[in-house]
Design a protein around this motif. Structure first.
Motif, PDB file in Angstrom:
ATOM      1  N   MET A  64       0.831  -1.211   0.000  1.00  0.00           N
ATOM      2  CA  MET A  64       0.000   0.000   0.000  1.00  0.00           C
ATOM      3  C   MET A  64       0.862   1.256   0.000  1.00  0.00           C
ATOM      4  N   GLY A  65       1.951   1.246   0.766  1.00  0.00           N
ATOM      5  CA  GLY A  65       2.788   2.432   0.872  1.00  0.00           C
ATOM      6  C   GLY A  65       4.098   2.076   1.524  1.00  0.00           C
ATOM      7  N   ARG A  66       4.734   3.037   2.139  1.00  0.00           N
ATOM      8  CA  ARG A  66       6.019   2.780   2.789  1.00  0.00           C
ATOM      9  C   ARG A  66       5.842   2.822   4.305  1.00  0.00           C
ATOM     10  N   ILE A  67       6.510   1.900   4.961  1.00  0.00           N
ATOM     11  CA  ILE A  67       6.487   1.837   6.422  1.00  0.00           C
ATOM     12  C   ILE A  67       7.814   2.349   6.957  1.00  0.00           C
ATOM     13  N   LYS A  68       7.722   3.177   7.974  1.00  0.00           N
ATOM     14  CA  LYS A  68       8.924   3.702   8.624  1.00  0.00           C
ATOM     15  C   LYS A  68       8.886   3.300  10.092  1.00  0.00           C
ATOM     16  N   VAL A  69       9.933   2.621  10.545  1.00  0.00           N
ATOM     17  CA  VAL A  69      10.087   2.265  11.954  1.00  0.00           C
ATOM     18  C   VAL A  69      11.020   3.292  12.589  1.00  0.00           C
ATOM     19  N   TYR A  70      10.603   3.847  13.714  1.00  0.00           N
ATOM     20  CA  TYR A  70      11.321   4.964  14.335  1.00  0.00           C
ATOM     21  C   TYR A  70      12.150   4.521  15.532  1.00  0.00           C
ATOM     22  N   ASP A  71      13.353   5.044  15.615  1.00  0.00           N
ATOM     23  CA  ASP A  71      14.193   4.878  16.798  1.00  0.00           C
ATOM     24  C   ASP A  71      14.172   6.124  17.676  1.00  0.00           C
ATOM     25  N   ASP A  72      13.728   7.228  17.112  1.00  0.00           N
ATOM     26  CA  ASP A  72      13.735   8.515  17.806  1.00  0.00           C
ATOM     27  C   ASP A  72      12.302   9.009  18.020  1.00  0.00           C
ATOM     28  N   PRO A  73      11.796   8.981  19.274  1.00  0.00           N
ATOM     29  CA  PRO A  73      10.432   9.443  19.535  1.00  0.00           C
ATOM     30  C   PRO A  73      10.174  10.889  19.104  1.00  0.00           C
ATOM     31  N   LYS A  74      11.190  11.729  19.139  1.00  0.00           N
ATOM     32  CA  LYS A  74      10.996  13.118  18.707  1.00  0.00           C
ATOM     33  C   LYS A  74      10.732  13.191  17.209  1.00  0.00           C
ATOM     34  N   GLN A  75      11.429  12.368  16.449  1.00  0.00           N
ATOM     35  CA  GLN A  75      11.201  12.343  15.010  1.00  0.00           C
ATOM     36  C   GLN A  75       9.805  11.805  14.699  1.00  0.00           C
ATOM     37  N   PHE A  76       9.387  10.759  15.429  1.00  0.00           N
ATOM     38  CA  PHE A  76       8.030  10.222  15.253  1.00  0.00           C
ATOM     39  C   PHE A  76       7.007  11.321  15.518  1.00  0.00           C
ATOM     40  N   TRP A  77       7.190  12.044  16.626  1.00  0.00           N
ATOM     41  CA  TRP A  77       6.244  13.096  16.981  1.00  0.00           C
ATOM     42  C   TRP A  77       6.172  14.158  15.892  1.00  0.00           C
ATOM     43  N   ASN A  78       7.313  14.597  15.421  1.00  0.00           N
ATOM     44  CA  ASN A  78       7.341  15.672  14.424  1.00  0.00           C
ATOM     45  C   ASN A  78       6.720  15.252  13.093  1.00  0.00           C
ATOM     46  N   GLU A  79       6.916  14.008  12.713  1.00  0.00           N
ATOM     47  CA  GLU A  79       6.439  13.555  11.407  1.00  0.00           C
ATOM     48  C   GLU A  79       5.019  13.004  11.425  1.00  0.00           C
ATOM     49  N   VAL A  80       4.606  12.440  12.568  1.00  0.00           N
ATOM     50  CA  VAL A  80       3.328  11.717  12.609  1.00  0.00           C
ATOM     51  C   VAL A  80       2.217  12.483  13.321  1.00  0.00           C
ATOM     52  N   SER A  81       2.547  13.213  14.384  1.00  0.00           N
ATOM     53  CA  SER A  81       1.497  13.856  15.185  1.00  0.00           C
ATOM     54  C   SER A  81       0.617  14.829  14.399  1.00  0.00           C
ATOM     55  N   PRO A  82       1.132  15.583  13.422  1.00  0.00           N
ATOM     56  CA  PRO A  82       0.234  16.487  12.688  1.00  0.00           C
ATOM     57  C   PRO A  82      -0.924  15.745  12.003  1.00  0.00           C
ATOM     58  N   PHE A  83      -0.671  14.527  11.553  1.00  0.00           N
ATOM     59  CA  PHE A  83      -1.737  13.730  10.927  1.00  0.00           C
ATOM     60  C   PHE A  83      -2.696  13.188  11.995  1.00  0.00           C
ATOM     61  N   LEU A  84      -2.136  12.697  13.107  1.00  0.00           N
ATOM     62  CA  LEU A  84      -2.972  12.128  14.166  1.00  0.00           C
ATOM     63  C   LEU A  84      -3.885  13.175  14.780  1.00  0.00           C
ATOM     64  N   LYS A  85      -3.435  14.424  14.813  1.00  0.00           N
ATOM     65  CA  LYS A  85      -4.239  15.479  15.425  1.00  0.00           C
ATOM     66  C   LYS A  85      -5.494  15.814  14.621  1.00  0.00           C
ATOM     67  N   LYS A  86      -5.599  15.322  13.406  1.00  0.00           N
ATOM     68  CA  LYS A  86      -6.825  15.527  12.636  1.00  0.00           C
ATOM     69  C   LYS A  86      -7.992  14.771  13.264  1.00  0.00           C
ATOM     70  N   GLU A  87      -7.684  13.723  14.043  1.00  0.00           N
ATOM     71  CA  GLU A  87      -8.682  13.009  14.861  1.00  0.00           C
ATOM     72  C   GLU A  87      -8.116  12.937  16.275  1.00  0.00           C
ATOM     73  N   GLU A  88      -7.954  14.108  16.880  1.00  0.00           N
ATOM     74  CA  GLU A  88      -7.178  14.204  18.123  1.00  0.00           C
ATOM     75  C   GLU A  88      -7.766  13.372  19.261  1.00  0.00           C
ATOM     76  N   ALA A  89      -9.064  13.397  19.423  1.00  0.00           N
ATOM     77  CA  ALA A  89      -9.659  12.644  20.522  1.00  0.00           C
ATOM     78  C   ALA A  89      -9.508  11.141  20.300  1.00  0.00           C
ATOM     79  N   LYS A  90      -9.831  10.678  19.098  1.00  0.00           N
ATOM     80  CA  LYS A  90      -9.756   9.244  18.824  1.00  0.00           C
ATOM     81  C   LYS A  90      -8.333   8.715  18.894  1.00  0.00           C
TER      82      LYS A  90
END
Length: 281
Positions: free
Chosen positions: A1-27
């Motif tokens: 379907m797409g590309r999977i990225k496994v993160y070693d750095d929680p800060k990098q995960f937050w910076n790259e992923v949280s903007p998308f997750l916040k579109k459904e912030e409560a869920k």
């Protein structure tokens, strides 16, 4: 379907992923909230990955370490294909999962995948996820004050936390309430309701991600129940949190307890979705 990225750095995960997750912030609040904490407490993070479809997030996969538990906290996903891809990549890590907590349909996707791997699962709690953007303050709140819990309250709050734990999570091993109380009081996370100088109820916040945070540990000891104190504790703490600039707060309820669900709706919380906590064995 797409590309999977496994993160070693929680800060990098937050910076790259949280903007998308916040579109459904409560869920996505569990996935978001713990990922925010992982930036400072990296030892609590066992695994983080994300599946991207082009430049858009399709799903995220987070595992936290909490005491002896390794809980999968998945982001909301739209279909089984996303969960399958994330899960297949995760299996390479050899990390053991002991629980799943998430939006009901998404959690069920992962439950089925784990069962296909030979695991058994059990529902620990059917939960309701609620959020609040505007508080309805109970009419009977006059004469009751809210304050931050202090170190002098540790003994009592510790007893209350142990009672709350026994009632809310009987499947979990006992905890040291005084230890938990001290840590949360040190971090100014617990608030208490006083009447005539006596503590009658409490509530706490957690998973502050700046734009929102969670309310939990709402507890009233049995001698003070049925007086509306839990409603007042929830309403007053929620208002304090919204007054700091939060867009919303959220909380989880036990769906088998209609009384608590009604309490939260009466003070301004609105139902978002069903959630579930599975044990994995």
């Amino acid at each position: 379907m797409g590309r999977i990225k496994v993160y070693d750095d929680p800060k990098q995960f937050w910076n790259e992923v949280s903007p998308f997750l916040k579109k459904e912030e409560a869920k996505n609040n569990l996935c978001l909230g713990l990922s925010y904490v992982f930036q400072l407490k990296q030892n609590d993070c066992l695994y983080q990955s994300a599946l991207f479809d082009g430049e858009v997030l399709a799903g995220a996969f987070v595992i936290s370490r909490f005491r002896t538990n390794h809980n999968l906290l998945p982001s909301l996903v739209s279909n089984e294909e996303v969960s399958q891809e994330l899960f297949t990549e995760f299996l390479k890590s050899k990390i053991k999962i002991t629980g799943i907590i998430g939006e009901k349909e998404t959690a069920n996707f992962y439950r089925q995948l784990l069962e296909k791997q030979g695991h058994t699962t059990k529902i620990h709690m059917a939960q309701g996820l609620y959020r609040c953007t505007r508080v309805k303050m109970p009419a009977n709140s006059d004469g009751l004050s809210i304050r931050k819990a202090e170190l002098s309250d540790v003994a009592k709050i510790g007893e209350w936390i142990e009672s709350f734990h026994c009632e809310a999570a009987p499947h979990e091993p006992p905890i040291n309430g005084a230890e938990v109380a001290k840590e949360k009081i040190d971090n100014e996370m617990i608030y208490v309701i006083e009447k005539d100088g006596e503590l009658v109820s409490m509530a706490a916040w957690s998973r502050d991600i700046e734009t929102s945070c969670s309310v939990n540990l709402v507890f009233t000891p049995k001698p003070f129940r049925k007086k509306g104190y839990a409603s007042i504790a929830t309403a007053k703490l929620t208002q304090l949190l919204l007054d700091t600039g939060k867009r919303e707060t959220n909380l989880y309820t036990d769906m088998t307890n209609p009384t608590s669900n009604k309490i939260y709706m009466n003070v301004g919380y609105e139902f978002v979705c069903d959630s579930v906590h599975f044990g994995v064995f």
